[in-house]
Design a protein around this motif. Structure first.
Motif, short mmCIF file in Angstrom:
data_model
loop_
_atom_site.label_atom_id
_atom_site.label_comp_id
_atom_site.label_asym_id
_atom_site.label_seq_id
_atom_site.Cartn_x
_atom_site.Cartn_y
_atom_site.Cartn_z
N THR A 82 0.83 -1.21 0.00
CA THR A 82 0.00 0.00 0.00
C THR A 82 0.86 1.26 0.00
O THR A 82 0.58 2.22 -0.71
N SER A 99 1.85 -0.60 -8.39
CA SER A 99 0.48 -1.03 -8.70
C SER A 99 -0.05 -2.01 -7.66
O SER A 99 0.61 -2.99 -7.30
N CYS A 100 -1.27 -1.71 -7.19
CA CYS A 100 -1.92 -2.62 -6.24
C CYS A 100 -3.06 -3.38 -6.91
O CYS A 100 -3.72 -4.19 -6.27
N ASP A 101 -3.29 -3.11 -8.21
CA ASP A 101 -4.41 -3.76 -8.91
C ASP A 101 -4.16 -5.26 -9.04
O ASP A 101 -5.06 -6.07 -8.93
N GLN A 102 -2.91 -5.59 -9.30
CA GLN A 102 -2.56 -7.00 -9.45
C GLN A 102 -1.23 -7.19 -8.72
O GLN A 102 -0.27 -6.44 -8.96
N GLY A 157 2.15 -6.88 -12.80
CA GLY A 157 1.78 -6.29 -11.51
C GLY A 157 2.97 -6.28 -10.56
O GLY A 157 4.12 -6.43 -10.97
N SER A 158 2.67 -6.13 -9.29
CA SER A 158 3.73 -6.01 -8.28
C SER A 158 4.05 -7.38 -7.69
O SER A 158 3.15 -8.21 -7.51
N GLN A 213 8.50 -4.36 -9.57
CA GLN A 213 7.70 -4.53 -10.79
C GLN A 213 8.65 -4.79 -11.93
O GLN A 213 9.66 -4.09 -12.07
#
Ligand code: SAM
Length: 238
Positions: free
Chosen positions: A126, A131-134, A160-161, A226
């Motif tokens: 967070t 990116s927190c989407d994936q 994503g991360s 990432q």
């Protein structure tokens, strides 16, 4: 909104990852109303309970005795007791013991309930700004550089991360390996989250690895990175 919790239940309770006040009201209520707390390290959990002025019986339940504790916990649940399950920090089962007990309790037909709260991977992700989407959590990677690089290469196709946990003894090695494979990868190191010396190191893999070498390394670490941009530029040969 409150709901009625049945007797004979295993409550899986998240505890702080540093700041003792990062505990939910539900968690405190569950500690107060349970019959026993199964804790990874009873001394550690006793300090948390003391901080919140709670006095409850504790039983040790760690990676090495989890199998033998299963029957004791099932016996207690069979007698209609409420059992709370905690690890030393954060959410039980996340790179921590607990899964075996939860599985056995479910298989025996008893209720389980999660009381969510702190988790280092979610806190680190967070605050990372990545990116927190994936995202993909890969826990602790292998300790030795050869196997660690092999494990890292297997992550290359992920979008994503990517989130890993690491100890102070191996954080430099991990960052060096990421930098050797993908010098331009975006990396964030979240150190000592929720504690006095909380900080983030951000930059390319090369920059963050260089920074880690400049200082004495202490504390706990979540590493988030990432690979998309870095991989377009090509992976460095091993
Ligand atoms: N169950 C825990 C959770 O929910 O995050 C994780 C337990 S795992 C044994 C411990 C690892 O989590 C540490 O080595 C570190 O990588 C990470 N960790 C735990 N607390 C942390 C903190 N305050 N700051 C950064 N990383 C932390």
């Amino acid at each position: 909104m409150s709901h009625q919790t049945p007797n004979s239940i295993l409550q899986i309770i998240a505890t702080p990852i540093g700041n003792m006040d990062d505990i939910t009201l539900r968690a405190l209520a569950a500690f107060k109303s349970c019959d026993v707390i199964a804790a990874e390290d009873t001394r550690h959990t006793r300090r948390l309970l003391l901080h919140h002025q709670i006095d409850k019986p504790l039983m040790s339940c760690h990676g090495f005795n989890e199998a033998s504790r299963v029957n004791q916990i099932l016996d207690r649940l069979g007698r209609g007791e409420r059992v709370a399950l905690v690890s030393d920090a954060g959410t039980p089962t996340i790179s921590d013991p607990g899964s075996r007990i939860i599985r056995a309790v479910i298989d025996a037909g008893h209720a389980v309930e999660v009381i969510p709260g702190a988790c280092a991977l979610i806190a680190g992700l967070t605050g990372s700004g990545l990116s927190c989407d994936q995202f993909h959590f890969v826990g602790f990677l292998p300790r030795k550089t050869g196997s660690r690089k092999n494990a890292l290469r297997k992550l290359e196709s992920l979008s994503g991360s990517i989130i890993t946990y690491e100890s102070p003894y191996r954080i430099c090695g991990l960052l060096e390996d990421i930098a050797a494979l993908w010098p331009d990868a975006q990396v964030v190191v979240a150190r000592e989250l929720t504690k006095k010396f909380e900080e983030y190191w951000r930059g390319t893999a090369t920059e963050v690895a260089a920074r880690s070498l400049k200082q004495k390394i202490l504390g706990e670490f979540v590493v988030i990175f990432q690979l998309e941009t870095a991989c377009k530029k090509g992976t460095q040969p091993l």
